[in-house]
Design an enzyme around this catalytic site. Structure first.
Site, short mmCIF file in Angstrom:
data_model
loop_
_atom_site.label_atom_id
_atom_site.label_comp_id
_atom_site.label_asym_id
_atom_site.label_seq_id
_atom_site.Cartn_x
_atom_site.Cartn_y
_atom_site.Cartn_z
N SER A 1 0.75 -1.32 0.04
CA SER A 1 0.05 0.01 -0.11
C SER A 1 0.90 1.21 -0.08
O SER A 1 2.04 1.29 0.38
CB SER A 1 -0.87 0.04 1.36
OG SER A 1 -1.61 -1.17 1.55
N1 SAH Z 1 -0.58 -4.91 4.04
C1 SAH Z 1 0.04 -5.31 2.88
C2 SAH Z 1 -0.67 -4.80 1.33
C3 SAH Z 1 -1.74 -5.92 1.26
S1 SAH Z 1 -2.08 -6.10 -0.28
C4 SAH Z 1 1.40 -4.61 3.02
O1 SAH Z 1 1.80 -3.81 3.89
O2 SAH Z 1 2.21 -4.61 2.07
C5 SAH Z 1 -3.48 -7.41 -0.04
C6 SAH Z 1 -3.05 -8.60 0.32
O3 SAH Z 1 -4.27 -9.34 0.84
C7 SAH Z 1 -2.46 -9.44 -0.68
O4 SAH Z 1 -1.39 -9.89 -0.37
C8 SAH Z 1 -3.44 -10.57 -0.79
O5 SAH Z 1 -2.76 -12.01 -0.96
C9 SAH Z 1 -4.36 -10.76 0.47
N2 SAH Z 1 -5.54 -11.44 0.37
C10 SAH Z 1 -6.46 -11.27 -0.40
N3 SAH Z 1 -7.58 -12.14 0.08
C11 SAH Z 1 -7.11 -12.55 1.29
C12 SAH Z 1 -7.89 -13.51 2.16
N4 SAH Z 1 -8.99 -13.83 1.90
N5 SAH Z 1 -7.09 -13.78 3.20
C13 SAH Z 1 -5.61 -13.44 3.32
N6 SAH Z 1 -5.28 -12.73 2.56
C14 SAH Z 1 -5.74 -12.16 1.53
#
Ligand code: SAH
Length: 213
Positions: free
Chosen positions: A61
């Site tokens: 993000s």
């Molecule tokens: N917080 C992260 C960025 C998140 S991007 C950072 O600091 O870099 C969103 C993430 O959510 C992705 O890695 C994706 O794989 C994950 N995601 C999406 N759906 C999900 C689910 N049902 N359970 C766990 N993770 C999930």
């Protein structure tokens, strides 16, 4: 690029100008080097206020969004926090500076493995990362004081609401994945949930089940 005094100053200045004013959040973000969470070509843009691609087609993000979400979560030093969507691990690392304990889950094992390595390098011993479908939360560790979802859901997932303590706060981007989403802050009261709509955001979608890698 290194996270030297100059780049730190610019990084924090950009955060402030976007409305991140909480001094504990700012000092956590000044301490944790975002460059460690980005591999390859894009690493040199780590201190710019923009989202960047990471493995598995996901994104780290934008720093100001990390700051604003963390600030909205009002994390205290005794809090047990759940983050859904480990991604690069950057957001979890910021939370680890403010909370007692951070649990973070991602549906991609590869991202969890990479994030764990960075947590070890930085000796962030109060973070536990799991590969799991975070829409079901982490029943074994529930309830949580704070829950941060960093992928967009169409509605705040029921199991996550159920795993929030009374008085607890959850911040979650809500909306269709291809449209504008809004950050929602949910506070669990004695009798139900209060919802507050914050700013528009864009996140990758919360997807069911585990990823292929
Ligand atoms: N917080 C992260 C960025 C998140 S991007 C950072 O600091 O870099 C969103 C993430 O959510 C992705 O890695 C994706 O794989 C994950 N995601 C999406 N759906 C999900 C689910 N049902 N359970 C766990 N993770 C999930």
């Amino acid at each position: 690029m290194t996270f030297d005094a100059d780049s730190k100053m610019q990084f924090v200045f950009a955060l402030r100008s976007k409305g991140v004013t909480d001094t504990a959040v700012l000092s956590a973000m000044e301490k944790i080097d975002r460059g460690l969470f980005i591999k390859g070509y894009f690493a040199e843009r780590a201190y710019e206020d923009m989202p960047l691609p990471i493995a598995c087609g996901q994104t780290i993000s934008q720093p100001s969004v990390v700051g604003l979400m963390t600030q909205a979560l009002q994390v205290g030093p005794r809090d047990k926090v759940l983050e859904v969507g480990t991604g690069s691990g950057y957001q979890a690392a910021i939370l680890s500076q403010l909370a007692r304990r951070v649990y973070t889950v991602d549906r991609h094992r590869r991202l969890v493995t990479q994030a764990r390595r960075v947590f070890d390098t930085l000796e962030l011993a109060n973070i536990t990362a799991f590969t799991a479908d975070g829409s079901f939360g982490l029943p074994d560790q529930a309830p949580f004081d704070r829950i941060l979802v960093t992928a967009a859901a169409e509605d705040p997932p029921g199991p996550l609401l159920a795993q929030l303590k009374i008085g607890g706060i959850m911040v979650v981007p809500v909306g269709q994945s291809d449209a504008v989403q809004h950050l929602i802050r949910v506070i669990r009261t004695e009798t139900g949930f209060d919802y507050e709509e914050m700013r528009p955001v864009r996140f990758v979608p919360l997807v069911e089940g585990l990823g292929k890698d």
